[in-house]
Write an enzyme that holds these catalytic residues in place. Structure first.
Site, PDB file in Angstrom:
ATOM      1  N   ASP A  76       0.534  -1.475   0.365  1.00 54.39           N
ATOM      2  CA  ASP A  76      -0.090  -0.303  -0.006  1.00 54.39           C
ATOM      3  C   ASP A  76       1.187   0.963   0.164  1.00 54.39           C
ATOM      4  O   ASP A  76       0.929   1.880   0.901  1.00 54.39           O
ATOM      5  CB  ASP A  76      -0.605   0.062   2.122  1.00 54.39           C
ATOM      6  CG  ASP A  76      -1.889   1.271   1.235  1.00 54.39           C
ATOM      7  OD1 ASP A  76      -1.758   1.991   0.500  1.00 54.39           O
ATOM      8  OD2 ASP A  76      -2.386   1.151   2.713  1.00 54.39           O
ATOM      9  N   ASP A 120      -5.710 -11.412 -15.091  1.00 57.33           N
ATOM     10  CA  ASP A 120      -6.399 -12.002 -14.424  1.00 57.33           C
ATOM     11  C   ASP A 120      -7.853 -11.182 -14.835  1.00 57.33           C
ATOM     12  O   ASP A 120      -8.562 -10.318 -14.795  1.00 57.33           O
ATOM     13  CB  ASP A 120      -6.524 -11.969 -13.311  1.00 57.33           C
ATOM     14  CG  ASP A 120      -7.376 -13.092 -12.973  1.00 57.33           C
ATOM     15  OD1 ASP A 120      -8.150 -13.900 -13.288  1.00 57.33           O
ATOM     16  OD2 ASP A 120      -6.535 -13.593 -11.307  1.00 57.33           O
ATOM     17  N   ASP A 154      -4.677   4.222   2.663  1.00 56.70           N
ATOM     18  CA  ASP A 154      -5.318   4.182   3.015  1.00 56.70           C
ATOM     19  C   ASP A 154      -5.939   2.471   3.036  1.00 56.70           C
ATOM     20  O   ASP A 154      -6.717   1.101   3.129  1.00 56.70           O
ATOM     21  CB  ASP A 154      -6.389   4.136   1.299  1.00 56.70           C
ATOM     22  CG  ASP A 154      -6.377   2.839   0.106  1.00 56.70           C
ATOM     23  OD1 ASP A 154      -4.853   2.328   0.576  1.00 56.70           O
ATOM     24  OD2 ASP A 154      -6.533   3.152  -0.966  1.00 56.70           O
ATOM     25  N   HIS A 196      -4.340 -17.660  -4.463  1.00 56.19           N
ATOM     26  CA  HIS A 196      -4.962 -16.388  -3.458  1.00 56.19           C
ATOM     27  C   HIS A 196      -6.063 -17.524  -2.946  1.00 56.19           C
ATOM     28  O   HIS A 196      -6.671 -16.404  -2.175  1.00 56.19           O
ATOM     29  CB  HIS A 196      -5.525 -15.277  -4.106  1.00 56.19           C
ATOM     30  CG  HIS A 196      -6.122 -15.337  -5.306  1.00 56.19           C
ATOM     31  ND1 HIS A 196      -5.781 -16.466  -6.547  1.00 56.19           N
ATOM     32  CD2 HIS A 196      -7.604 -15.619  -5.745  1.00 56.19           C
ATOM     33  CE1 HIS A 196      -6.871 -15.908  -7.319  1.00 56.19           C
ATOM     34  NE2 HIS A 196      -8.313 -15.723  -7.062  1.00 56.19           N
TER      35      HIS A 196
HETATM   36  C1  GLC Z   1     -11.706 -18.152  -9.203  1.00 52.38           C
HETATM   37  C2  GLC Z   1     -11.090 -17.549  -8.670  1.00 52.38           C
HETATM   38  C3  GLC Z   1     -11.129 -17.171  -7.261  1.00 52.38           C
HETATM   39  C4  GLC Z   1     -12.909 -15.973  -7.205  1.00 52.38           C
HETATM   40  C5  GLC Z   1     -13.519 -17.124  -8.046  1.00 52.38           C
HETATM   41  C6  GLC Z   1     -14.254 -16.194  -9.061  1.00 52.38           C
HETATM   42  O1  GLC Z   1     -11.939 -19.451  -8.463  1.00 52.38           O
HETATM   43  O2  GLC Z   1      -9.723 -17.992  -8.356  1.00 52.38           O
HETATM   44  O3  GLC Z   1     -10.373 -16.528  -6.274  1.00 52.38           O
HETATM   45  O4  GLC Z   1     -13.319 -16.239  -5.987  1.00 52.38           O
HETATM   46  O5  GLC Z   1     -12.846 -17.538  -9.090  1.00 52.38           O
HETATM   47  O6  GLC Z   1     -14.504 -15.418  -9.490  1.00 52.38           O
HETATM   48 CA    CA Z   2      -3.746   1.769  -1.064  1.00 48.43          CA
END
Ligand code: GLC
Ligand code: CA
Length: 563
Positions: A21, A98, A25, A331
């Site tokens: 960051d 992504d 914030d 993630h």
């Molecule tokens: C994929 C992503 C995940 C998200 C899901 C819906 O599995 O990696 O983080 O919640 O798609 O978009």
């Molecule tokens: Ca920030």
């Protein structure tokens, strides 16, 4: 086998909201990523994959996009993105976006129009159906608990959402949707991005007629995967996307495809298919869950024989036919050192061993932020500290079924996606050096021991070990292109494999547990000439590799032999 840059690359995944960051914030931002490009360059990675940075109301941290061509305001502006891309390219780093093509946010203008009336031109951009017998149109269960259907009183119909109700699924049967998606993908390519991770791509087509799934336990909803995953139509759609858009650019692509084995994966990544370069498979992520039922939350112990079986089959089936994406974490997954290693006594050793495993396999290795310093799971006491929509829905669901709270919390501590989402630990300054403000999710309190600044100082750190692993990949072609072979397939503690290319033979020895087992190597290996490339323990001289050796807890060694 075709040689290409994305096979030779190492990818580093950034979860932007938790990376760095720069404006106080409490949320990471694009400038934070730009500020750390030198760190990433020094680590040696080639490609940066950023989780979604598009405009989003953030019900699912960016996976609910309300404007594909704008930057999430919390992350900055389009100028910040352009600068990030330029600075990355100036350092020879590539940027992979992504893209969420399966669904949008319910705040996307298309959906706002779509839900306005049945005759709105955007109505068919999404999947609307009438209810049945006073309930939803079918019994499919959402990934995030409950039915996939949300009732909308305005038009007295239900819309479909495989994920949260704030993520309505797009209707890929509608050619206008397909065109909009193609144009949007091309728009990012023209900006100069180097690749895409296609989120939830296995689900863009649904079974004709949206039939209910089989309901053995007469539960109200059913995880009807096969009715909305990996259908033939997905391949038709991807093939068109490839021919019309992707093919014209030198990029790399990886699709998120749960629920398939390697044979099925070839229909996505087969070298002549014209679809994707790689897929993220989930078989090894399911080794610690009871199959069926409540899926990932139904935890069981994993075992090494099953891991060997899964990985060996992906390595073998895809060899010379496709390409693997190898990972322990992202993630959505717990931290690997807590899940497959030992995050206490042998944290450093086991993190290095796990890294060795992934980086020596055939395929492109992916590193998830913080993995390179051995970050661990978080164990929040209270559910109030968790942020993830999947976790919170699970909690509500289980509480309403009367499951004791502590039982629920134990599972959450093991499996919540927030394990991987706590802020990146840069230093032992306040809030781990992540922010000057209050972080959007609490920092893991172990940051005074586990952080980048300390790891950079310590030549034996996990971080330096990752650097060495990555550097080895650039030095030895066998690490990229060698053929995998599993040895000692029945050993329950030690994982040994070779990779062979022409006269080079890489021998990878991994002790997956905390004991000190004895290892006897098969006779056919040529141990006459051997060079130790890397190890997570000091090994004295070449003589240490004999036919029989004793391994230290979580020990890993990689030798170069002659084939
Ligand atoms: C994929 C992503 C995940 C998200 C899901 C819906 O599995 O990696 O983080 O919640 O798609 O978009
Ligand atoms: Ca920030």
């Amino acid at each position: 086998m075709n040689k290409t840059w994305w096979k030779e690359s190492v990818v580093y995944q950034i979860y932007p909201i938790s990376f760095l960051d720069t404006n106080g914030d409490g949320m990471g931002d694009l400038r934070g990523i730009t500020a750390k490009l030198d760190y990433l360059k020094d680590l040696g990675v080639d490609v940066i994959w950023m989780c979604p940075i598009n405009q989003s109301p953030n019900h699912d941290n960016g996976y609910d996009i309300s404007d594909y061509q704008a930057i999430m305001k919390e992350f900055g502006m389009m100028d910040d993105f352009d600068q990030l891309l330029q600075e990355a390219h100036a350092r020879g780093l590539k940027i992979m976006m992504d893209l969420v093509l399966n669904h949008t946010s319910d705040e996307h203008p298309w959906f706002i129009e779509s839900r306005a009336s049945k005759d709105n031109p955007k109505r068919d951009f999404y999947i609307w159906r009438q209810g049945k017998n006073g309930g939803p149109p079918n019994n499919w269960e959402s990934y995030f608990s409950g039915s996939v259907w949300e009732y909308d009183a305005a038009t007295d119909e239900y819309y479909l959402h495989l994920y949260s109700k704030h993520q309505p699924d797009l209707n890929w049967e509608n050619p206008n949707v397909v065109n909009c998606m193609h144009e949007m993908v091309e728009w990012w390519l023209k900006k100069g991005v180097d690749g895409f991770r296609f989120d939830a791509i296995a689900h863009i087509a649904k079974a004709v007629g949206l039939p209910s799934g089989e309901n053995p336990n007469s539960l109200p909803t059913v995880r009807a995967y096969e009715l909305f995953s990996n259908l033939d139509k997905v391949h038709t759609l991807l093939n068109n996307l490839y021919k019309e858009v992707l093919f014209h650019y030198d990029i790399m692509t990886v699709g998120e495809t749960s629920g398939i084995g390697p044979e099925q994966a070839l229909s996505y990544v087969g070298e002549t298919r014209g679809e994707l370069n790689m897929v993220f498979q989930f078989e090894h992520m399911q080794l610690d869950a009871v199959s069926g039922g409540s899926g990932k939350w139904n935890v069981r112990p994993w075992n090494l024989l099953e891991l060997k079986k899964v990985i060996s089959s992906w390595q073998t089936v895809l060899h010379e036919q496709g390409w693997n994406a190898n990972y322990w974490c992202n993630h959505d997954q717990p931290r690997p050192v807590s899940r497959f290693g030992d995050d206490q006594k042998y944290r450093v050793e086991s993190a290095k061993m796990l890294a060795t495993f992934i980086h020596m396999l055939e395929g492109t290795p992916y590193i998830y932020q913080g993995e390179e310093i051995g970050m661990t799971n978080i164990a929040f006491q209270s559910v109030d500290d968790y942020r993830d929509v999947e976790t919170l829905n699970f909690y509500k669901d289980q509480m309403s079924e009367g499951v004791p709270e502590e039982t629920i919390m134990q599972v959450i501590r093991k499996k919540s996606r927030d394990n991987a989402r706590t802020p990146m630990q840069w230093s032992n300054n306040k809030e781990a050096g992540f922010t000057q403000g209050k972080p959007w999710i609490k920092v893991n309190s172990n940051y005074n021991v586990i952080n980048v600044e300390d790891a950079l100082q310590d030549p034996d750190s996990i971080l330096h070990y990752y650097k060495n692993l990555i550097a080895l990949r650039k030095e030895h072609e066998v690490i990229v292109y060698g053929k995998y072979e599993l040895l000692l397939s029945e050993d329950r503690e030690i994982y040994v494999y070779t990779r062979t290319l022409e006269d080079a033979c890489l021998l990878v020895i991994l002790n997956f547990f905390g004991k000190e087992p004895e290892l006897t190597l098969p006779q056919h290996l040529n141990l006459d000439s051997k060079e130790l490339l890397i190890s997570n323990y000091p090994v004295n001289g070449e003589d240490d590799l004999c036919q029989t050796i004793r391994l230290c807890p979580y020990e890993s060694r990689v030798y170069m032999l002659k084939a």
